[in-house]
Scaffold this active site. Structure first.
Site, mmCIF file in Angstrom:
data_model
loop_
_atom_site.group_PDB
_atom_site.id
_atom_site.type_symbol
_atom_site.label_atom_id
_atom_site.label_comp_id
_atom_site.label_asym_id
_atom_site.label_seq_id
_atom_site.Cartn_x
_atom_site.Cartn_y
_atom_site.Cartn_z
ATOM 1 N N SER A 84 30.862 39.697 41.834
ATOM 2 C CA SER A 84 30.675 39.364 43.242
ATOM 3 C C SER A 84 29.233 39.701 43.601
ATOM 4 C CB SER A 84 31.658 40.148 44.114
ATOM 5 O OG SER A 84 31.481 39.831 45.469
ATOM 6 N N LEU A 96 25.167 35.927 45.245
ATOM 7 C CA LEU A 96 24.113 34.912 45.168
ATOM 8 C C LEU A 96 22.723 35.468 45.470
ATOM 9 C CD1 LEU A 96 26.171 32.102 46.905
ATOM 10 C CD2 LEU A 96 25.637 32.241 44.475
ATOM 11 N N THR A 115 29.009 33.665 30.450
ATOM 12 C CA THR A 115 29.237 35.108 30.335
ATOM 13 C C THR A 115 28.846 35.661 28.969
ATOM 14 O OG1 THR A 115 31.004 34.990 31.976
ATOM 15 C CG2 THR A 115 31.009 36.908 30.527
ATOM 16 N N CYS A 149 30.716 27.937 48.355
ATOM 17 C CA CYS A 149 30.040 28.708 49.405
ATOM 18 C C CYS A 149 30.667 28.351 50.747
ATOM 19 C CB CYS A 149 28.549 28.352 49.465
ATOM 20 S SG CYS A 149 27.676 28.564 47.917
ATOM 21 N N GLY A 161 34.475 34.245 31.561
ATOM 22 C CA GLY A 161 34.670 34.757 30.209
ATOM 23 C C GLY A 161 35.806 34.059 29.483
ATOM 24 N N SER A 194 24.311 28.812 35.041
ATOM 25 C CA SER A 194 23.687 29.493 36.174
ATOM 26 C C SER A 194 24.271 30.888 36.374
ATOM 27 C CB SER A 194 23.911 28.674 37.447
ATOM 28 O OG SER A 194 23.398 29.344 38.574
#
Length: 306
Positions: free
Chosen positions: A69, A72, A267, A129, A216, A20
């Protein structure tokens, strides 16, 4: 040779998924290659309403990885169903919806909105979250709050529920345990680690939000360690999906041998769009060279070889 895996009642043609937030919703990537070759696509996170995301800059490269950052950013679940879903519903692979919210109610509503979308075969909960009703503590950082969230969603949905665990905790097995006890069908390990990069010339953090999620190659050993720990305790009770630091098929095999039944490439998609296909090919070649007929023989093998 059999690369297929059956997880939570669903057969996946191979164990290589895309993570995702690194693949959009599959629409753009489908213009580059045949994404039906993938075991599954995990969508970019979906919330109830559209989110514009954080201020820029919100991505910065680091040695062996990147900090993000994004905040979302997404169109909201209704717009996704109306405008994006029709473009993916005929693709011959499974889609898993990454879901998040600021309250338990929002998580439930997003999942319920997707229940009739047949192409979406499961949900992946992003629990990194803040819970706005609990003073902003992250859902995935309090075992009681996490357990309640999983239990509440499971009571409402019919599709399998996967929980993407945060690595920013003291004991990840404690959080795995509460997910299992409250009915989760699978665990995804790991989400990003919190980090910061400072621009020494500007004397301030590179990211507008100061901190971001590290992903990563740098996080590969951490992901492998956490998968190993969770599999060691709960490998016979729940399937694990490995994510974090996978660039090559060798990285993927570390996840699998530690206990992952499938893996997600993340990534690496940004700088090598064909990375997931190369991982699939590499696993196939490795199995041939080792005379291994069934991929499932490799899952958790590091726990059985002395």
């Amino acid at each position: 040779m059999d690369l297929s895996v059956e997880l939570f009642g669903i057969r996946f043609k191979n164990p290589v998924w895309v993570a995702s937030g690194t693949f959009g919703y599959g629409v753009e990537a489908a213009e580059i290659y045949d994404i039906s070759k993938l075991g599954a696509v995990v969508t970019k996170g979906l919330s109830l309403k559209e989110r514009l995301g954080n201020e820029t800059p919100r991505i910065v490269e680091t040695p062996c990885g990147m900090l993000n950052s994004i905040g979302l950013q997404n169109p909201g679940v209704e717009k996704f169903l109306k405008e994006i879903y029709p473009k993916i519903k005929d693709v011959d692979t499974h889609f898993i919806a990454n879901v998040f919210g600021e309250t338990e109610e929002e998580y439930v509503e997003v999942c319920m909105a997707l229940e009739d979308a047949d192409k979406i075969v499961a949900y992946e909960l992003n629990v990194s979250c803040p819970n706005v009703k609990k003073g902003g503590i992250l859902f995935g950082h309090d075992p009681v709050i996490l357990g309640n969230l999983v239990d509440r969603i499971k009571a409402k949905i019919k599709k399998p529920l996967l929980v993407k665990l945060s690595p920013n905790v003291t004991d990840v097995t404690e959080f795995a345990k509460v997910c299992i006890e409250n009915g989760a069908d699978g665990l995804v390990l790991i989400n990003t680690l919190m980090g910061m990069k400072i621009n020494i010339w500007k004397r301030k953090p590179d990211l507008a939000t100061k901190t971001g999620g590290l992903s990563g190659p740098a996080i590969l050993p951490i992901a492998v360690r956490m998968i190993y720990q969770v599999y060691e305790k709960f490998g016979d009770r729940i399937p694990i999906i490995g994510v974090g630091g996978i660039t090559t098929w060798e990285d993927a095999m570390e996840h699998v041998m530690a206990g992952a039944s499938a893996v997600q490439v993340g990534t690496a998609n940004f700088y090598e769009p064909l990375a997931p296909l190369k991982v699939i090919e590499g696993i196939e070649n490795f199995m041939k060279s080792q005379n291994i007929k069934d991929f499932k023989e490799l899952i958790g093998i590091a726990h059985r070889v002395e």
